[in-house]
Structures are given as structure tokens and as C-alpha cells.
Design an enzyme around this catalytic site. Sequence first.
Site, PDB file in Angstrom:
ATOM      1  CB  THR A   1      41.653  19.355  42.010  1.00  0.00           C
ATOM      2  OG1 THR A   1      41.155  18.207  41.331  1.00  0.00           O
ATOM      3  CG2 THR A   1      43.128  19.520  41.702  1.00  0.00           C
TER       4      THR A   1
ATOM      5  CB  THR B   1      38.094  20.279  40.653  1.00  0.00           C
ATOM      6  OG1 THR B   1      38.947  19.407  39.921  1.00  0.00           O
ATOM      7  CG2 THR B   1      38.881  21.499  41.041  1.00  0.00           C
TER       8      THR B   1
ATOM      9  N   GLY C   1      35.468  21.019  37.078  1.00  0.00           N
ATOM     10  CA  GLY C   1      34.913  20.497  35.832  1.00  0.00           C
ATOM     11  C   GLY C   1      35.912  19.983  34.820  1.00  0.00           C
TER      12      GLY C   1
ATOM     13  NE  ARG D   1      48.475  20.211  38.383  1.00  0.00           N
ATOM     14  CZ  ARG D   1      47.342  19.593  38.111  1.00  0.00           C
ATOM     15  NH1 ARG D   1      46.387  19.542  39.038  1.00  0.00           N
ATOM     16  NH2 ARG D   1      47.129  19.039  36.928  1.00  0.00           N
TER      17      ARG D   1
ATOM     18  CB  SER E   1      41.669  22.475  32.911  1.00  0.00           C
ATOM     19  OG  SER E   1      42.168  21.694  31.864  1.00  0.00           O
TER      20      SER E   1
END
Length: 596
Positions: free
Chosen positions: A434, A416, A502, A128, A482
Amino acid sequence: MRLVSASFLLLCGSALAAHAQQAADTVAPEAATSAGVWALGEASQAALATRDAGLPVTAEHWMVAVANPLAAEAGAGVLAAGGTAADAMVAVQTVLGLVEPQSSGLGGGAFLVWYDAQTGALTTLDGRERAPLAADPTLFQVDGAAMGFWDAVVGGRSVGVPGTPALMQMAHDRWGRADWSDLFTPAITLAEDGFAVSPRMAESIAADAERLSRFAPTADYFLPGGVPLAAGAMLTNPAYAATLRALAAQGAGVFYHGDIAQGIVDTVQNAPGNPGRLAMIDLAAYEAVERPAVCAAYRSYEVCGMGPPSSGALTVGQILGQLSHFDLAAMGPGDPQTWRLIGDASRQAFADRERYMADPDYVPVPTAGLVDPAYLSSRAEALRGDRALESVEAGMPVFEHALNWADNVPIEMPATSHISIVDAYGNALSMTTTIENGFGSRLMAPGGFLLNNELTDFSFRSHDNGVPIANRVEPGKRPRSSMAPTIVMQDGAPVLVIGSPGGSQIIGYVAQAIIGFLDWNMNVQEAVDMAHAVNRFGRYDLEEGTVAADFAGALSELGYAVQVGAMTSGLQAIEITPDGLSGGADRRREGIALGG
């Protein structure tokens, strides 16, 4: 054995076929076929035909399911040559960053779930993005008020330290067998020789032309001569090829030091109208992190995925854990009460998500308490009525820290991609990747790749009525996600590898597909084709043109606000059985499953 209502699947499949035809109709006649757009091999054309017939692709030894056929071919080549799922992921990701730049790339981040066949261990890698060290809780505020979303997104302010190259290197170092440098060859070849712009990429460019035009390097690439690239147009990216050659020769470290890193920093700090705070020290200090997988019990299975800073595994696990107290198999997908249960279980899980989930390196997260069976059983008691819950509040899971957090509902936009891979050695990989919003920050680095806008996944507010928000901006922190890359286990072995893009709807897409697969005996293609009905914060979102939209009246009568619209998931799924592999690719996008 996997059977479900024929009328339900027929309606879902008809709507998706119409969606695919609509996309094809936007392409010039000479490029309207899959082969005409991508110049695909026979195996890929066969996989597309199988997918469009609503059937899963089958194979004996290995399989890759991704959102673009060119990326699938790259991964398949690595697997066929004896590479591992980690090797194939590197080839797939580098091609995706070229042919699907609106969704992922070197300038973004990813979460990876890995099952190791040799040891039987399950683990996750956190790639991340991180906030710059110069960031603070007021990053997205002006005079104490939250900025407008697009004012924050477009430009350098929203750019976090990219994590994808570091994750690629870590995965290969741990689980790769192929030569690192060879894995970049498919993407380098496409970048130098050219590839045909796909219908989806062309549609995305046209829809975002105004924002893409704000920065000259981005506009020059996507809008040559001021005109959006059309489907079927040949496109090269020599700058991206040069970046990949440097990575192939020197490893991911070259991305975080020297000229490539300096180009990223200069692009961010000098973004016209909205400069950011990213600095060379931020890139030099970046590391991908291994974290334990989060697993939740469901029926006779363990549903495992990425824990915080992703909310994916926890929220999917909470939804399924509540629903485990109800016989969804007997109720079936055609009963509005089924969707009442799914909807309100999701609402309760999202209430906990907004209260408790954030970067665990900065915020204590009650991870074990949130998926504790006793806690989820108590939450499930609220679902035993016959109408929508009038209101939903966060629960009180077992928590070793006495902390008080305020609720947070950030804006999350769906741009993503997802990669599912099983190799010939039995290893399984689920990775969601993403750059956050479509085309991210709209800034293109000199290295030929777009930069993310991941920092807008943080809360724009730092407090609510004096109570701190767990997902507020802090220096070096990773924003909550998410993304829900998932591996479903039974008796210590993987049976399903799945995930989707999404935005915050990812959680609903993945949970629903798992229910379809496990409770309603759908095969993997049927599960990813299933019409979407997702409830996060009270309103029921129903997929237009499908049987889900037909539930609008019934769900309204049960007390829900309802909205019917497009819901473009990108589920990629692989079933693992003693007899081989079965793959499904979401027809709402352009992906395929390939196996051998």
C-alpha cells in the site's frame, strides 16, 4: 463439492459483470478490449475470460493472482522459469508500482505472510512504514485540535519511511532462488518502452485531478498539459527505470542511502504548504522486521496472518472465532440472521481493535488473549439474540499488562493492492502492499515513484479524556494497519492464500470470503465475487447493485443503520489441493490469476 445458492451467485455475478462493462465503456472504442488496453498474451486473455465467466483458473504447479495483468505476467514469467514465490513477488511489486501507482509502490509499505514448504514453518515480514524520529503525538494537531484529514494527507507531513524495498530484499535473501537483478527486468522494460494506462488508473487520476495538480512533478506525470491521462494512453517513466536499475545493481540499500534517499527527504521537507519531518537518518535506520504469524482456530482450520502493527489477523481471527459457535453452513448466505451474526461479531472485534491494537514495539498488545478460544467463546455469547446489539464495548482479554487505553477510530482510505502466489516448490506467499490513500501524499520523488501518506493511519488525537490512545504518533513508530494477508492452514499445510485492499473494510472482505469458501463451499472465484456486507462500527455497509443491497430492509428491521454504496475490494485468492491449484481474481478491479 463447493456449492452455494445459485440465485445468490447469479445476482453477485450480474452486478460485477455490469461493473466491468461500465469500466470498459469509459475507454475509447479502440482500447475497450483487454488486449487493446494492455496488449496481453494469450494466457492472460484466457484468464480474463475465465474470470469474467465466474470460473476459477486452474493449474498444476504454480500460480499468481494480482490486481493487474501486466504484473501477473511478470510474476508468471519468474515462476515458469523456476523462481520462488519470493522471486515472483519482487517482479510483481515493481510492475504494480508502475502500472497501478495509485495503490502501491516503492514509496510505500507492505506486510507479507510466508509458508515454507521445506520446513513447514509459517512466518511474516513487517515492511510497514515508520514515523520520522522528529515526529511526536501532536504531528496532526494545530493548537491542540486535530487537523482536517486532507490537510494532513496532501504533502510531506503524512509521509513515513518507506518499507517496501527493504521487505523485497529481506524476502529474496531468505527465500529467493533467481538472480535479484533479473527480477527488475519486466518493470524496467515497461517503464522505458511504455505501457498502456489501464481504465482503473485513468479513472483514479481523473477523480483526483485537483490534488494531483498541487505539486509540479506529480502533475507533469499524471496530468500532462493539465489533462488527466486517458485509458489506453502510452506512458513511460524513465526516472522509475533508473531507480529500478540502481536497486537491481546495488540492492535495496541504495534506496535508503545516497541520492535516492536524499531525493525523498528533499521532496518531503520542501513540500509546498505542508512540509514533513522525514530526514536521512530515518531512512538509514529503517529495517523490515520478521514477526511470528498470528493464527486463530476456525472449524478444522487455522487462519493465519499478520499480527500487530497490523490489526488484520487479530480482527479477522476474532470475527471467525466468535462465528465458530454458530452453524453458518446450515444457515447459508441468504438468511438475514447470518448477516446479523457476522455483523455483530465484526462490531465486537472492531471494538477490541480500537482499544488494544497498535505497534507492539511501542505498546503492549494482548495478542494471545484476543484470539484465545475461551475469550472468543465468551464474546460469542452476546450474539445469541435475534436483533442487532444495541451497543458494543471492548472486551477484557487476558492481558499480562495492567494498562488503560482509550478508543481510537482513525480515518483509513482504501488504496492498496494484494498479491497471492504459490510456487512449484509448494511455498505460499500472501502480501498486501500500500501507499495508504489513492496516490498517497501526492508527492512524487525524483526517482519516479509516489510517496505514501501512511502516517495518517495514526490517531490524530494522542489522548481521550486524559487516557492515552495506543495508536498515537510516536517517533519511529509504525502506524496500525488493517491489511490482512492471510494463509488458511489445515493439518499443517496451506489450503487457501488470500487478501484484499480496501482500508478498514479489508477485514470484512477477507473474513467474508473465508466464510464463503469454508462454510458455503464456494470455489475461490465465487468467494471473491460474493456481494459485500460489512459492519465495523455499527452501520451496515452493503454493496450497491448486488444481492447484499437487497438485505437493506431486513437488516434495518433487525436494528441496523444501513448504507448502500460501492465497495471496491480487490481480493486475490489461490486454493491449494492435492490435485493442483485454483485461482480467483476480484472482478471489481483489473486483476487475473495465471498458473502453469
